[in-house]
Design a protein around this motif. Structure first.
Motif, mmCIF file in Angstrom:
data_model
loop_
_atom_site.group_PDB
_atom_site.id
_atom_site.type_symbol
_atom_site.label_atom_id
_atom_site.label_comp_id
_atom_site.label_asym_id
_atom_site.label_seq_id
_atom_site.Cartn_x
_atom_site.Cartn_y
_atom_site.Cartn_z
ATOM 1 N N MET A 1 0.836 -1.183 0.000
ATOM 2 C CA MET A 1 0.000 0.000 0.000
ATOM 3 C C MET A 1 0.880 1.247 0.000
ATOM 4 N N LYS A 2 0.472 2.224 -0.803
ATOM 5 C CA LYS A 2 1.241 3.464 -0.891
ATOM 6 C C LYS A 2 0.609 4.518 0.003
ATOM 7 N N LEU A 3 1.454 5.236 0.722
ATOM 8 C CA LEU A 3 0.974 6.309 1.592
ATOM 9 C C LEU A 3 1.700 7.601 1.237
ATOM 10 N N PRO A 4 1.017 8.742 1.339
ATOM 11 C CA PRO A 4 1.712 10.003 1.076
ATOM 12 C C PRO A 4 2.688 10.326 2.203
ATOM 13 N N LYS A 5 3.671 11.178 1.893
ATOM 14 C CA LYS A 5 4.691 11.531 2.878
ATOM 15 C C LYS A 5 4.102 12.385 3.996
ATOM 16 N N THR A 6 3.190 13.274 3.637
ATOM 17 C CA THR A 6 2.548 14.131 4.636
ATOM 18 C C THR A 6 1.038 14.033 4.509
ATOM 19 N N THR A 18 -3.323 20.161 11.348
ATOM 20 C CA THR A 18 -2.015 20.606 10.889
ATOM 21 C C THR A 18 -1.430 19.600 9.904
ATOM 22 N N THR A 19 -0.395 20.011 9.189
ATOM 23 C CA THR A 19 0.324 19.107 8.290
ATOM 24 C C THR A 19 1.221 18.205 9.133
ATOM 25 N N GLN A 20 1.112 16.920 8.902
ATOM 26 C CA GLN A 20 1.897 15.985 9.701
ATOM 27 C C GLN A 20 2.619 14.992 8.815
ATOM 28 N N LYS A 21 3.860 14.728 9.179
ATOM 29 C CA LYS A 21 4.709 13.805 8.439
ATOM 30 C C LYS A 21 4.405 12.373 8.893
ATOM 31 N N ILE A 22 4.326 11.461 7.957
ATOM 32 C CA ILE A 22 4.077 10.058 8.296
ATOM 33 C C ILE A 22 5.400 9.309 8.301
ATOM 34 N N ALA A 23 5.635 8.536 9.351
ATOM 35 C CA ALA A 23 6.831 7.704 9.420
ATOM 36 C C ALA A 23 6.475 6.390 10.088
ATOM 37 N N GLU A 24 7.227 5.360 9.740
ATOM 38 C CA GLU A 24 7.010 4.058 10.352
ATOM 39 C C GLU A 24 7.767 3.979 11.662
ATOM 40 N N VAL A 25 7.151 3.370 12.667
ATOM 41 C CA VAL A 25 7.839 3.176 13.941
ATOM 42 C C VAL A 25 8.766 1.984 13.786
ATOM 43 N N ILE A 81 4.277 13.043 12.824
ATOM 44 C CA ILE A 81 5.049 14.132 13.422
ATOM 45 C C ILE A 81 4.442 15.449 12.954
ATOM 46 N N CYS A 82 3.942 16.213 13.910
ATOM 47 C CA CYS A 82 3.321 17.503 13.606
ATOM 48 C C CYS A 82 4.392 18.485 13.159
ATOM 49 N N GLN A 83 4.143 19.142 12.008
ATOM 50 C CA GLN A 83 5.146 20.058 11.469
ATOM 51 C C GLN A 83 5.115 21.411 12.182
ATOM 52 N N THR A 84 4.072 21.671 12.969
ATOM 53 C CA THR A 84 3.971 22.949 13.679
ATOM 54 C C THR A 84 4.664 22.871 15.040
ATOM 55 N N THR A 89 2.696 11.673 17.466
ATOM 56 C CA THR A 89 1.598 10.828 17.947
ATOM 57 C C THR A 89 1.645 9.525 17.164
ATOM 58 N N VAL A 90 1.218 8.445 17.793
ATOM 59 C CA VAL A 90 1.185 7.171 17.096
ATOM 60 C C VAL A 90 -0.255 6.817 16.759
ATOM 61 N N GLN A 91 -0.433 6.079 15.696
ATOM 62 C CA GLN A 91 -1.784 5.692 15.294
ATOM 63 C C GLN A 91 -2.333 4.722 16.344
ATOM 64 N N ASN A 92 -3.632 4.818 16.610
ATOM 65 C CA ASN A 92 -4.184 3.979 17.671
ATOM 66 C C ASN A 92 -4.598 2.606 17.167
#
Ligand SMILES: [Zn+2]
Length: 104
Positions: A1-6, A18-25, A81-84, A89-92
């Motif tokens: 599955m493809k996910l956008p960077k933000t 807010t704009t948030q960056k997605i990253a894998e834990v 990761i909130c850019q502001t 935060t982690v996904q629940n």
């Protein structure tokens, strides 16, 4: 599955969208402990009490033979990761996917 960077998502610290960056834990799987880890924890006095407390339960030793019908997909473990405010935060709840690609 493809996910956008933000992505645009609610930030509980900013109390706004807010704009948030997605990253894998990265790291070990959530809530999963190996049989040896549980035994070692018991000796050190952890994971005692009633119930398995989410992850401290007894497990049968890992079989040499692969069971048929086992799931091939893994649940995602993402962090936002909130850019502001730069808070994380982690996904629940993870969702199942075979392959996760975060687009650059
Ligand atoms: Zn924020």
């Amino acid at each position: 599955m493809k996910l956008p960077k933000t992505t645009r998502k609610y930030c509980k610290y900013c109390k706004n969208y807010t704009t948030q960056k997605i990253a894998e834990v990265k790291g070990k799987e959530r809530g999963a402990l190996k049989h040896g880890s549980i035994q070692r924890a018991r000796k050190r006095g952890r994971g005692q009490g009633f119930g398995n407390k989410g992850k401290w339960g007894s497990k049968p030793p890992i079989s040499k033979f692969k069971r048929t019908g086992a799931k091939v997909s893994k649940k995602t473990n993402l962090k936002y990761i909130c850019q502001t405010c730069k808070k994380t935060t982690v996904q629940n709840k993870g969702f199942r996917t075979k392959r996760l690609v975060i687009e650059q």
